[in-house]
Design a protein around this motif. Structure first.
Motif, PDB file in Angstrom:
ATOM      1  N   PRO A 165       6.047   7.140  -4.531  1.00 21.02           N
ATOM      2  CA  PRO A 165       4.623   6.982  -4.859  1.00 21.02           C
ATOM      3  C   PRO A 165       3.762   7.949  -4.045  1.00 21.02           C
ATOM      4  O   PRO A 165       4.079   8.266  -2.909  1.00 21.02           O
ATOM      5  N   ARG A 166       2.679   8.394  -4.689  1.00 18.49           N
ATOM      6  CA  ARG A 166       1.857   9.410  -4.050  1.00 18.49           C
ATOM      7  C   ARG A 166       1.011   8.887  -2.891  1.00 18.49           C
ATOM      8  O   ARG A 166       0.594   9.644  -2.039  1.00 18.49           O
ATOM      9  N   SER A 167       0.767   7.569  -2.866  1.00 17.85           N
ATOM     10  CA  SER A 167      -0.155   7.060  -1.846  1.00 17.85           C
ATOM     11  C   SER A 167       0.532   6.657  -0.546  1.00 17.85           C
ATOM     12  O   SER A 167      -0.130   6.304   0.415  1.00 17.85           O
ATOM     13  N   THR A 168       1.878   6.708  -0.525  1.00 16.28           N
ATOM     14  CA  THR A 168       2.583   6.298   0.697  1.00 16.28           C
ATOM     15  C   THR A 168       2.188   7.200   1.873  1.00 16.28           C
ATOM     16  O   THR A 168       2.149   6.777   3.020  1.00 16.28           O
ATOM     17  N   ALA A 172      -2.187  -0.749   0.124  1.00 14.52           N
ATOM     18  CA  ALA A 172      -3.489  -0.803   0.799  1.00 14.52           C
ATOM     19  C   ALA A 172      -3.386  -1.534   2.134  1.00 14.52           C
ATOM     20  O   ALA A 172      -4.140  -1.258   3.058  1.00 14.52           O
ATOM     21  N   LEU A 213      -2.498   6.155   2.117  1.00 18.47           N
ATOM     22  CA  LEU A 213      -3.242   4.933   2.456  1.00 18.47           C
ATOM     23  C   LEU A 213      -2.987   4.405   3.877  1.00 18.47           C
ATOM     24  O   LEU A 213      -3.929   4.039   4.562  1.00 18.47           O
ATOM     25  N   HIS A 270       2.092  -3.444  -6.011  1.00 18.85           N
ATOM     26  CA  HIS A 270       2.369  -2.275  -5.176  1.00 18.85           C
ATOM     27  C   HIS A 270       1.093  -1.776  -4.513  1.00 18.85           C
ATOM     28  O   HIS A 270       1.076  -1.416  -3.342  1.00 18.85           O
ATOM     29  N   ARG A 271       0.034  -1.784  -5.293  1.00 20.22           N
ATOM     30  CA  ARG A 271      -1.233  -1.275  -4.798  1.00 20.22           C
ATOM     31  C   ARG A 271      -1.751  -2.112  -3.627  1.00 20.22           C
ATOM     32  O   ARG A 271      -2.219  -1.575  -2.627  1.00 20.22           O
ATOM     33  N   GLU A 298       3.748  -5.002 -11.750  1.00 19.16           N
ATOM     34  CA  GLU A 298       4.272  -4.476 -10.497  1.00 19.16           C
ATOM     35  C   GLU A 298       3.305  -3.482  -9.853  1.00 19.16           C
ATOM     36  O   GLU A 298       3.233  -3.365  -8.644  1.00 19.16           O
ATOM     37  N   ARG A 299       2.577  -2.771 -10.714  1.00 23.79           N
ATOM     38  CA  ARG A 299       1.645  -1.763 -10.195  1.00 23.79           C
ATOM     39  C   ARG A 299       0.578  -2.389  -9.314  1.00 23.79           C
ATOM     40  O   ARG A 299       0.267  -1.883  -8.242  1.00 23.79           O
TER      41      ARG A 299
END
Lengths: 470, 243
Positions: free
Chosen positions: B163-166, B135, B169, B130-131, B126-127
Motif C-alpha cells: 500500500p502506498r500510505s505505509t 491512520a 501516514l 485498512h485505512r 477491507e479497504r
C-alpha cells in the motif's frame, strides 16, 4: 510624489510594499537564503550546466510535437482507467471541476499546492458552489486562513511572521498557540490529517506529465501531494498542457535540476509519480482519476513572442534574484504569477494590456536568465513585450509621445545637436555639480527617487571635432 | 465544452505558423529497455559498495537514519528497537512476501500490534478497515524497489501487498532493502523506469511510484526547517547484507 494615471495601481502597490518594514526584511532574508542554497547545490554538481541545456532542448523538442505528445498522454491515461478533459479556457477548467463535484456529491476537496488552480481562481468557485476547498501545503493553508494570496511561487507565506501565524491559528482554530514554527506545524498537521481522511476529492496540479507512460508527476516536500492523491475517492489533476514531457528518461533530467533550482535540495522530499486511478489489487488510491489539460491562452504563444515562457518549470529561482521582486515581493505584481517570469505568464494568460505597467518592472539585468534551469530568455521577451505595447498603442500616450520625440531626435543629427543646446540652456536653473536633483513637471518623477546627470557642456562630437582640429 | 479534436486542432494550427525554430531533440531512450536494465544490474553487482556508501552519506544529510544488519533475520528485532525507542505499539507493514520477512510472527508476541498488508485482492469492507489501521499506525515498514546513492533517495512502487500510505501516514517510516536495489544515478533510475513501464506485468501492479528523500519537511513559517508536517518525521533505511 503625485499620483497620476500613469501606472498608478502598480506604483501604489509597489510603494506600499516598500513601506512595509516587515515585508522588506522577510523578503531580504528569504530571497538571499534561496539564492545561497541554489548556488551551493549547483557548485558541487558539475553536470548541472549540461543538464540545463538538455532540459531546455527537451522542452523545445516537445513543443515542436506538442499535439502528438498530448495525444499519447491522453491515450495512456485512458488506457489506465483515467479520464482526460480538454479545457480551452480557465472558465472551462473550472466548470469541469464544478460539474464533477456536483455529479459525485463532493462536499470537501483537499488541495495540494498548485499554481494552475490559483490561475483559474478555483477556490472561490468551489466555495460559491458549496464545496469546501482546503489548502494543505502549510504555506497555502496559512494564506487561505488569512484570506490572502500567495506571495512567492514556492514559499507562499514568506510575508508572514510566526507571531502572525500563531495569532491566526489561535483565532481560526480555537486555542492559544505559541509563536513557534514547530508547534504551529504540529497544529496544522493534526488539523489537516482529519481533512485528508474526510475529503471526497483531492485536487493537485502537475509538475510534469510523462506522455509515454501516462504519468502525472508531483514534486513536494511536505507529503501533502501524496495524501491528496492517496486518500480521497477522486483525484483531479489540473495542468497547463505545456507541462507534458515525452519519457521517463526525460523526467530524470528535469528532476536533477528542479529542486536544486527551487530550494537547493538534490531532490525534494517527495517526488510522486501517479498513473491513473487505483489499479486492480491495490488496497488504496482513488477510484477515479481525472486530468484536466488546460490551454487558457497558452496555445496562441506557440507561434507567439512568448513561446519560450512555455518552458517554465515554476521553480521560482528567477523571483529570488530579481532586484525588483526582492524589493516589492509577490503581491505588488497583482497577478497569480509574480516576478520576471510572472510578467510574461500574465501577458500570456491575460493578454499584453494586462502588463502595460509590469512590463517595465524590470531592470533587464539578466539575472533571471542566468539562474533559469531551462535558460528562458526573460529579458529579451520583456523588451519584445514593451515593443509590442508601443506598436499596438497599448502604452500610455504620454510615454509614446515622449519616446516618439526622442526617437525622431536621435535619427536626425541636426535635431540632436539642437536638442542638446536647448537642454543645456534649459537645465541651467537646476544643475548643481553636474547633477540634476529636482526637476519640475513630470520630469520630477525621475528626480524624486534618483539624480539625473546633467547634459555635458559639449557633446561628444563637438569634443571630437575640436580634438581633430590641428 | 472543448473536444479533444478541437483542442488539438488549435495547437496544430499554431504549430504550423512557427518559423525558424532551433533544432532540438528529446533524450535518447534505451532501444531495448529490459537489456539496458540488465546491463545496469550487472554494473551494480560490482559497484554497489560505493553506491551504498554514497547512499548512506546523502541519506544522513537529509536527516535519515541508516542501519546495516547482517541478515533478514535481524530485521524484526531492529524494528522492535526502533518502535520501543518511540514508545510505539502499532506497526503497519507491507505483506510478508513484499517485505521478505513476516513481522507479525516475530513481533506480535512482544506486545506490538502488527498489521501486514495481504497480497490477495482486497475484499469488500477491507479497504475501510485498512485505512483506519493505517491512520492509527505509528511505525510503517516497507521495502524499497531502489535506493539511489546520488541523492539518498528510496524509491517505492505501490501495488498488491504494497500500500502506498505505509510510508506516509505513520510518524516513523522504516524501509528495508539490499544490495540488488542499489543504484548510483538518476540516469540509471530512468533506465529502470523505462524497463518497468515497458513490461508492467513485472512488479508494477500499482498506480504510484514514490521517490522519498528524507522525512516530510517544510520551511513555510519564517523559513524555519520543520520535520514531519504531513508525512513521517523520521525515516530509517535498513540495509540487509547478503540479500
Amino acid at each position: 510624489m503625485s499620483e497620476t494615471s500613469l501606472g498608478a495601481p502598480f506604483a501604489a502597490r509597489a510603494r506600499g510594499a516598500l513601506k512595509d518594514a516587515y515585508l522588506q526584511e522577510a523578503l531580504g532574508i528569504a530571497t538571499t537564503k534561496f539564492i545561497g542554497l541554489r548556488r551551493e547545490s549547483f557548485e558541487d554538481f558539475p553536470q548541472g550546466d549540461a543538464l540545463r541545456d538538455r532540459a531546455r532542448a527537451i522542452k523545445e523538442a516537445t513543443l515542436q510535437q506538442l499535439d502528438r505528445h498530448l495525444e499519447r498522454l491522453a491515450d495512456n491515461i485512458e488506457r489506465l482507467g483515467g479520464r482526460v478533459h480538454w479545457a480551452a479556457t480557465g472558465d472551462e477548467a473550472r466548470d469541469i471541476i464544478l460539474r464533477l463535484c456536483r455529479d459525485k456529491g463532493v462536499r470537501m476537496a483537499v488541495k495540494s499546492k498548485s499554481m494552475a488552480t490559483e490561475e483559474i481562481e478555483l477556490n472561490e468557485a468551489l466555495e460559491h458552489a458549496g464545496v469546501k476547498p482546503v489548502e494543505t501545503d502549510l504555506g497555502e493553508y496559512i494564506i487561505q486562513l488569512a484570506h490572502e494570496k500567495p506571495s512567492h511561487i514556492i514559499a507562499p507565506a514568506i510575508h508572514k511572521t510566526k507571531g502572525q501565524v500563531a495569532d491566526l491559528f489561535s483565532k481560526e482554530l480555537g486555542g492559544r498557540f505559541e509563536a513557534d514554527p514547530e508547534v504551529l506545524t504540529k497544529v496544522a498537521r493534526a488539523e489537516l490529517r482529519q481533512k485528508f481522511l474526510e475529503a471526497d476529492m483531492g485536487i493537485t496540479g502537475a509538475n510534469f506529465a510523462v506522455a509515454e507512460t501516462g504519468t502525472v508527476v508531483l514534486v513536494t516536500n511536505e507529503g501533502n501531494g501524496r495524501m491528496v492523491t492517496s486518500l480521497p475517492r477522486i483525484h483531479v489533476a489540473v495542468m497547463g498542457m505545456e507541462k507534458v514531457i515525452p519519457s521517463m528518461t526525460d523526467l530524470m533530467v528535469f528532476l536533477a535540476i528542479l529542486a536544486r533550482s527551487a530550494t537547493g535540495q538534490k531532490l525534494s522530499s517527495y517526488t510522486t509519480l501517479v498513473r491513473g486511478p487505483r489499479q486492480p489489487g491495490e488496497m488504496e488510491g482513488p477510484e477515479e482519476f481525472h486530468l484536466i489539460l488546460m490551454d487558457n491562452g497558452r496555445t496562441r504563444q506557440i507561434a507567439g513572442t512568448l513561446r519560450e515562457a512555455l518552458y517554465c518549470l515554476r521553480c521560482g529561482a528567477c523571483l529570488n534574484v530579481c532586484p525588483v521582486y526582492r524589493q516589492i515581493g509577490g503581491h505588488a505584481y497583482g497577478h497569480t504569477y509574480p516576478g520576471p517570469i510572472g510578467i510574461l505568464l500574465t501577458a500570456m494568460l491575460k493578454g499584453a494590456p494586462s502588463v502595460k505597467e509590469l512590463a517595465h518592472a524590470s531592470s533587464l539585468c539578466g539575472a533571471c536568465k542566468d539562474v533559469c534551469p531551462v535558460r528562458i530568455d526573460i529579458p529579451r521577451m520583456l523588451v519584445e513585450l514593451r515593443e509590442h505595447l508601443d506598436t499596438e498603442k497599448i502604452a500610455p500616450w504620454t510615454e509614446r509621445l515622449l519616446f516618439g520625440m526622442a526617437r525622431r531626435m536621435m535619427m536626425r543629427p541636426s535635431w540632436f545637436r539642437g536638442g542638446a543646446s536647448v537642454a543645456r540652456l534649459a537645465q541651467k536653473p537646476f544643475a548643481r555639480d553636474g547633477r540634476l536633483r529636482a526637476l519640475p513637471l513630470f520630469f520630477g518623477k525621475w528626480t524624486a527617487t534618483r539624480d539625473l546627470p546633467a547634459v555635458a557642456e559639449k557633446t561628444f562630437s563637438e569634443w571630437w571635432q575640436e580634438l581633430r582640429r590641428p | 465544452m472543448t473536444t479533444r479534436a478541437a483542442f488539438l486542432e488549435d495547437i496544430r494550427r499554431e504549430m504550423a505558423k512557427t518559423r525558424g525554430l532551433f533544432e532540438a531533440s528529446t533524450s535518447p531512450r534505451p532501444a531495448a529497455p529490459q537489456e539496458a536494465a540488465e546491463a545496469v544490474r550487472r554494473q551494480m553487482l560490482e559497484r554497489w559498495p560505493q553506491a551504498l556508501e554514497r547512499f548512506r552519506e546523502e541519506f544522513e544529510r537529509v536527516a535519515g537514519v541508516f542501519h546495516r544488519v547482517p541478515s533478514l533475520e535481524a530485521v524484526p528485532a531492529l524494528i522492535g528497537e526502533i518502535a520501543r525507542a518511540r514508545q510505539a505499539r502499532r506497526i503497519l507493514s507491507w505483506s510478508p512476501e513484499a517485505l521478505g520477512v513476516d513481522l507479525g510472527a516475530r513481533l506480535g508476541g512482544e506486545g506490538f500490534v502488527v498489521t501486514s498488508a495481504q497480497d490477495a485482492d482486497p475484499r469488500e469492507g477491507e479497504r475501510g478497515r485498512h485505512r483506519e489501521e493505517a491512520a492509527a499506525a505509528e511505525i510503517g515498514v516497507t521495502g524499497a524497489d531502489w535506493a539511489l546513492g546520488e541523492t539518498g533517495t528510496l524509491i517505492l512502487v505501490s501495488g498488491r501487498g504494497r500500500p502506498r500510505s505505509t510510508s506516509l501516514l505513520p510518524a516513523t517510516h522504516v524501509a528495508v532493502f539490499g544490495a540488488p536495489q542499489l543504484l548510483e544515478s538518476l540516469e540509471q533510475v530512468g533506465i529502470m523506469l523505462e524497463a518497468l513501464h515497458a513490461d508492467p506485468s513485472g512488479t508494477m501492479s500499482g498506480a504510484v511510484i514514490n521517490f522519498i528523500t528524507g522525512p516530510s519537511r517544510t520551511a513555510d513559517i519564517e523559513l524555519t526547517l520543520t520535520r514531519g508536517v504531513h508525512g513521517p518525521k523520521d525515516v530509517h533505511a535498513v540495509f540487509v547484507e547478503g540479500r
